[in-house]
Each structure stands twice: as structure tokens, then as C-alpha cells.
Design a protein around this motif. Structure first.
Motif, PDB file in Angstrom:
ATOM      1  N   LEU A 112       0.845  -1.194   0.000  1.00 42.58           N
ATOM      2  CA  LEU A 112       0.000   0.000   0.000  1.00 42.58           C
ATOM      3  C   LEU A 112       0.877   1.239   0.000  1.00 42.58           C
ATOM      4  O   LEU A 112       1.697   1.438   0.905  1.00 42.58           O
ATOM      5  N   GLN A 113       0.720   2.059  -1.024  1.00 39.64           N
ATOM      6  CA  GLN A 113       1.435   3.325  -1.146  1.00 39.64           C
ATOM      7  C   GLN A 113       0.466   4.445  -0.791  1.00 39.64           C
ATOM      8  O   GLN A 113      -0.611   4.555  -1.377  1.00 39.64           O
ATOM      9  N   ILE A 114       0.841   5.275   0.188  1.00 37.38           N
ATOM     10  CA  ILE A 114      -0.069   6.263   0.759  1.00 37.38           C
ATOM     11  C   ILE A 114       0.541   7.654   0.636  1.00 37.38           C
ATOM     12  O   ILE A 114       1.659   7.893   1.106  1.00 37.38           O
ATOM     13  N   GLY A 115      -0.187   8.575   0.029  1.00 41.35           N
ATOM     14  CA  GLY A 115       0.281   9.954  -0.072  1.00 41.35           C
ATOM     15  C   GLY A 115       0.403  10.592   1.290  1.00 41.35           C
ATOM     16  O   GLY A 115      -0.441  10.385   2.174  1.00 41.35           O
ATOM     17  N   ALA A 116       1.452  11.359   1.490  1.00 39.09           N
ATOM     18  CA  ALA A 116       1.723  11.950   2.799  1.00 39.09           C
ATOM     19  C   ALA A 116       0.632  12.918   3.251  1.00 39.09           C
ATOM     20  O   ALA A 116       0.476  13.168   4.444  1.00 39.09           O
ATOM     21  N   SER A 117      -0.154  13.457   2.301  1.00 33.89           N
ATOM     22  CA  SER A 117      -1.212  14.413   2.654  1.00 33.89           C
ATOM     23  C   SER A 117      -2.588  13.768   2.767  1.00 33.89           C
ATOM     24  O   SER A 117      -3.590  14.467   2.912  1.00 33.89           O
ATOM     25  N   MET A 118      -2.665  12.468   2.700  1.00 37.37           N
ATOM     26  CA  MET A 118      -3.946  11.780   2.879  1.00 37.37           C
ATOM     27  C   MET A 118      -4.401  11.945   4.323  1.00 37.37           C
ATOM     28  O   MET A 118      -3.595  11.836   5.251  1.00 37.37           O
ATOM     29  N   THR A 119      -5.675  12.226   4.535  1.00 34.28           N
ATOM     30  CA  THR A 119      -6.157  12.406   5.896  1.00 34.28           C
ATOM     31  C   THR A 119      -6.289  11.061   6.597  1.00 34.28           C
ATOM     32  O   THR A 119      -6.499  10.023   5.965  1.00 34.28           O
ATOM     33  N   MET A 120      -6.185  11.098   7.898  1.00 34.10           N
ATOM     34  CA  MET A 120      -6.257   9.868   8.681  1.00 34.10           C
ATOM     35  C   MET A 120      -7.626   9.212   8.575  1.00 34.10           C
ATOM     36  O   MET A 120      -7.744   7.989   8.490  1.00 34.10           O
ATOM     37  N   GLU A 121      -8.688  10.027   8.560  1.00 37.44           N
ATOM     38  CA  GLU A 121     -10.029   9.463   8.447  1.00 37.44           C
ATOM     39  C   GLU A 121     -10.229   8.801   7.090  1.00 37.44           C
ATOM     40  O   GLU A 121     -10.808   7.716   6.997  1.00 37.44           O
ATOM     41  N   THR A 122      -9.746   9.425   6.014  1.00 33.33           N
ATOM     42  CA  THR A 122      -9.876   8.841   4.684  1.00 33.33           C
ATOM     43  C   THR A 122      -9.108   7.537   4.587  1.00 33.33           C
ATOM     44  O   THR A 122      -9.591   6.553   4.025  1.00 33.33           O
ATOM     45  N   LEU A 123      -7.906   7.514   5.147  1.00 33.64           N
ATOM     46  CA  LEU A 123      -7.106   6.290   5.134  1.00 33.64           C
ATOM     47  C   LEU A 123      -7.793   5.177   5.920  1.00 33.64           C
ATOM     48  O   LEU A 123      -7.790   4.013   5.503  1.00 33.64           O
ATOM     49  N   ALA A 124      -8.407   5.528   7.050  1.00 32.22           N
ATOM     50  CA  ALA A 124      -9.094   4.526   7.866  1.00 32.22           C
ATOM     51  C   ALA A 124     -10.247   3.878   7.102  1.00 32.22           C
ATOM     52  O   ALA A 124     -10.594   2.722   7.356  1.00 32.22           O
ATOM     53  N   ARG A 125     -10.840   4.604   6.146  1.00 38.96           N
ATOM     54  CA  ARG A 125     -11.963   4.091   5.365  1.00 38.96           C
ATOM     55  C   ARG A 125     -11.515   3.388   4.077  1.00 38.96           C
ATOM     56  O   ARG A 125     -12.349   2.795   3.390  1.00 38.96           O
ATOM     57  N   PHE A 126     -10.247   3.475   3.759  1.00 41.64           N
ATOM     58  CA  PHE A 126      -9.752   2.915   2.504  1.00 41.64           C
ATOM     59  C   PHE A 126      -9.735   1.387   2.601  1.00 41.64           C
ATOM     60  O   PHE A 126      -9.111   0.826   3.504  1.00 41.64           O
ATOM     61  N   PRO A 127     -10.409   0.662   1.704  1.00 38.15           N
ATOM     62  CA  PRO A 127     -10.534  -0.799   1.834  1.00 38.15           C
ATOM     63  C   PRO A 127      -9.203  -1.534   1.954  1.00 38.15           C
ATOM     64  O   PRO A 127      -9.080  -2.463   2.770  1.00 38.15           O
ATOM     65  N   ALA A 128      -8.200  -1.144   1.185  1.00 38.74           N
ATOM     66  CA  ALA A 128      -6.931  -1.865   1.205  1.00 38.74           C
ATOM     67  C   ALA A 128      -6.201  -1.724   2.537  1.00 38.74           C
ATOM     68  O   ALA A 128      -5.357  -2.562   2.883  1.00 38.74           O
ATOM     69  N   ALA A 129      -6.518  -0.694   3.316  1.00 39.67           N
ATOM     70  CA  ALA A 129      -5.866  -0.516   4.616  1.00 39.67           C
ATOM     71  C   ALA A 129      -6.272  -1.601   5.601  1.00 39.67           C
ATOM     72  O   ALA A 129      -5.582  -1.841   6.592  1.00 39.67           O
ATOM     73  N   GLN A 130      -7.392  -2.285   5.319  1.00 38.19           N
ATOM     74  CA  GLN A 130      -7.858  -3.341   6.210  1.00 38.19           C
ATOM     75  C   GLN A 130      -6.932  -4.548   6.210  1.00 38.19           C
ATOM     76  O   GLN A 130      -7.008  -5.403   7.092  1.00 38.19           O
ATOM     77  N   ALA A 131      -6.033  -4.628   5.227  1.00 36.94           N
ATOM     78  CA  ALA A 131      -5.071  -5.715   5.183  1.00 36.94           C
ATOM     79  C   ALA A 131      -3.946  -5.525   6.197  1.00 36.94           C
ATOM     80  O   ALA A 131      -3.105  -6.408   6.370  1.00 36.94           O
ATOM     81  N   PHE A 132      -3.937  -4.364   6.866  1.00 36.34           N
ATOM     82  CA  PHE A 132      -2.900  -4.044   7.835  1.00 36.34           C
ATOM     83  C   PHE A 132      -3.564  -3.722   9.174  1.00 36.34           C
ATOM     84  O   PHE A 132      -3.799  -2.553   9.491  1.00 36.34           O
ATOM     85  N   PRO A 133      -3.905  -4.749   9.962  1.00 38.09           N
ATOM     86  CA  PRO A 133      -4.690  -4.531  11.191  1.00 38.09           C
ATOM     87  C   PRO A 133      -4.075  -3.523  12.159  1.00 38.09           C
ATOM     88  O   PRO A 133      -4.800  -2.738  12.767  1.00 38.09           O
ATOM     89  N   ALA A 134      -2.750  -3.534  12.332  1.00 35.44           N
ATOM     90  CA  ALA A 134      -2.132  -2.581  13.259  1.00 35.44           C
ATOM     91  C   ALA A 134      -2.406  -1.154  12.824  1.00 35.44           C
ATOM     92  O   ALA A 134      -2.682  -0.273  13.655  1.00 35.44           O
ATOM     93  N   LEU A 135      -2.353  -0.906  11.522  1.00 32.81           N
ATOM     94  CA  LEU A 135      -2.658   0.423  10.990  1.00 32.81           C
ATOM     95  C   LEU A 135      -4.096   0.790  11.267  1.00 32.81           C
ATOM     96  O   LEU A 135      -4.393   1.898  11.746  1.00 32.81           O
ATOM     97  N   GLN A 136      -5.010  -0.124  10.980  1.00 32.47           N
ATOM     98  CA  GLN A 136      -6.434   0.132  11.207  1.00 32.47           C
ATOM     99  C   GLN A 136      -6.732   0.415  12.677  1.00 32.47           C
ATOM    100  O   GLN A 136      -7.466   1.353  13.007  1.00 32.47           O
ATOM    101  N   MET A 137      -6.152  -0.372  13.566  1.00 37.05           N
ATOM    102  CA  MET A 137      -6.423  -0.218  14.992  1.00 37.05           C
ATOM    103  C   MET A 137      -5.868   1.106  15.524  1.00 37.05           C
ATOM    104  O   MET A 137      -6.514   1.789  16.321  1.00 37.05           O
ATOM    105  N   ALA A 138      -4.673   1.474  15.064  1.00 36.60           N
ATOM    106  CA  ALA A 138      -4.082   2.737  15.504  1.00 36.60           C
ATOM    107  C   ALA A 138      -4.884   3.925  14.971  1.00 36.60           C
ATOM    108  O   ALA A 138      -5.099   4.915  15.688  1.00 36.60           O
ATOM    109  N   LEU A 139      -5.323   3.841  13.728  1.00 34.24           N
ATOM    110  CA  LEU A 139      -6.142   4.916  13.153  1.00 34.24           C
ATOM    111  C   LEU A 139      -7.464   5.059  13.888  1.00 34.24           C
ATOM    112  O   LEU A 139      -7.909   6.167  14.205  1.00 34.24           O
ATOM    113  N   ARG A 140      -8.116   3.939  14.173  1.00 32.64           N
ATOM    114  CA  ARG A 140      -9.407   3.994  14.865  1.00 32.64           C
ATOM    115  C   ARG A 140      -9.268   4.614  16.251  1.00 32.64           C
ATOM    116  O   ARG A 140     -10.143   5.356  16.702  1.00 32.64           O
ATOM    117  N   SER A 141      -8.174   4.296  16.938  1.00 32.02           N
ATOM    118  CA  SER A 141      -7.984   4.864  18.275  1.00 32.02           C
ATOM    119  C   SER A 141      -7.704   6.353  18.210  1.00 32.02           C
ATOM    120  O   SER A 141      -8.037   7.104  19.137  1.00 32.02           O
TER     121      SER A 141
END
Length: 246
Positions: A28-57
């Protein structure tokens, strides 16, 4: 090391590259200016549980929902948990300069030694690599998670532990643990991780590895919990929880 593709396979939406994420060969390649909320909703981010959990918190606080991913580069305490998750996932940074583009690890960039970039360079993207298992380890599986204790659901961690591991059955073949929130910068727990490597993820083996925490080079501190012994015990509890849940 990952090389940027010339034609990414899928974009989130037609915005500038700095505000989008693309799937690249399982990574997953992520632009540095992507918002945290948008990234949390991005389907491919679900493949990285640690990322999802940290974003949700983090985005439970409205102040963080429109914050950009590049905020983790500041080293500020309120985004340390997300930084720790990215480090546990072996994140790299794309650094673009007038002559060339290069990649550096987020772990080195945020270390106390501070791997610096030139004044004429800028960080444009984060990259989370895909699984790269050799055929001999095709039965292995990778997983990650993030565990924390926060300030009254503010998203800022009093203490947090991000974990990534590759397992074959119950055996931990590779492990990365990163501590955040109660240290100056996110800290990779190298001795604890090494003690877990090659062991089954049983309570006794986890407890034995956690005893290596006292050998790590770190200073625990948090103004909301001034007694170092409490932070030390909290860290051990979070490590145990993180490893068990992998």
C-alpha cells in the motif's frame, strides 16, 4: 527495497497523488497528505490490522480526523501510536529531491539519531510492503495489531504497543514490537522481539520474553502517570496482549 511503480493499479479518488492511496503488488502506497479518516476508510488498509487499529484509536477525536498522515513525522506524542504501527509494519518513506527519489525507513527517520533529509528534499509518500514469504514458508501467515491505553478516548496513547509477526502454526518466525506514547520517540523492542523469535506464542514463552524489557535501552515517561514502575508494568501488559492477539 520497494521501487515506485510507473502505473499504480488502483487509486482511491481523482485527487493529487499526495492525497491518495494506491495498491501496489499487495502493498500500500499512501500519499503523505492523505487524511487519517480517509485512510481509515480505505478498503486496502484493512489488510494491515495494526494500521487500522491505531487509526481507529486516533480518530475518535474530531481534531484528528482531518489530520494528515505526514503528522506522524513530527514525533509528537499524540500521533506516536500511529507511528509505532507504521514502524511495526516496516513502513518506508519516499523522499523526493531535485535529482532523484529515494526510500528510507520510517524507523530510522524517527529514531533519536534522526536520519535527516536535505533541505531540497521532501517526503511525498509512505509505503507498506506486502508479504514476501519464500515458497518454503508458504504455510506461514502474517498478522499485526496495536494495543494501547488512551487518555479518556482522546486518541492520545498513555502507552501503546504495535506488533507484527509471521507465524507458522503457533511458532513465531519473525516478530517486530514497537513501544510508543511513554517514550521520547517510538522504540523498537529488539531484545523482547528476539526472545520471541522461534518460540511458540504460549503464555510461558511470552512471559519469558517480556523479562527482556529491562534490557532494552529506553526511558519510560508520561506526565499523566509519573511513576515509572506503573508505566513499566503497563508496558509489559500491553506487550503480552499484543503478542497473544497476533
Amino acid at each position: 527495497m520497494y521501487l515506485r511503480p510507473t502505473q499504480p493499479s488502483m487509486s482511491l479518488r481523482p485527487l493529487s497523488p499526495a492525497e491518495t492511496a494506491v495498491e501496489v503488488n499487495g502493498g500500500l502506497q499512501i500519499g503523505a497528505s492523505m487524511t487519517m479518516e480517509t485512510l481509515a476508510r480505505f478498503p486496502a488498509a484493512q489488510a494491515f490490522p495494526a494500521l487500522q487499529m491505531a487509526l481507529r484509536s486516533l480518530i475518535v477525536s474530531s481534531a484528528h480526523r482531518e489530520a494528515k498522515l505526514c503528522n506522524v513525522l513530527t514525533g509528537e506524542g499524540e500521533v506516536q501510536g500511529l507511528a509505532a504501527a507504521l514502524i511495526a509494519l516496516d513502513a518506508e518513506l519516499f523522499v523526493t529531491g531535485p535529482i532523484r527519489e529515494r526510500a528510507i525507513s520510517l524507523r530510522k527517520y524517527l529514531s533519536l539519531d534522526g536520519l535527516k533529509i536535505s533541505d531540497d528534499e521532501s517526503i511525498t509518500d509512505f509505503f507498506l510492503p506486502k508479504s514476501s514469504l519464500p515458497k518454503s514458508q508458504s504455510g506461514s501467515k502474517e498478522s499485526s495489531n496495536y494495543q494501547s491505553v488512551d487518555y479518556l478516548r482522546s486518541g492520545q496513547a498513555l502507552c501503546g504497543v504495535a506488533a507484527w509477526a509471521r507465524k507458522s502454526g503457533e511458532t513465531l518466525e519473525e516478530v517486530r514490537l514497537v513501544l510508543a506514547g511513554c517514550t521520547q520517540v517510538p522504540v523498537s523492542l529488539k531484545r523482547v522481539s528476539a526472545a520471541l523469535r522461534g518460540r511458540e506464542s504460549t503464555p510461558s514463552h511470552i512471559e519469558a520474553a517480556i523479562r527482556k524489557l529491562g534490557e532494552e535501552r529506553l526511558t519510560l515517561y508520561n506526565p499523566e502517570l509519573t511513576m515509572g514502575s506503573h508505566l513499566f508494568n503497563l508496558t509489559k501488559t500491553l506487550i503480552k496482549r499484543a503478542v497473544i492477539m497476533i
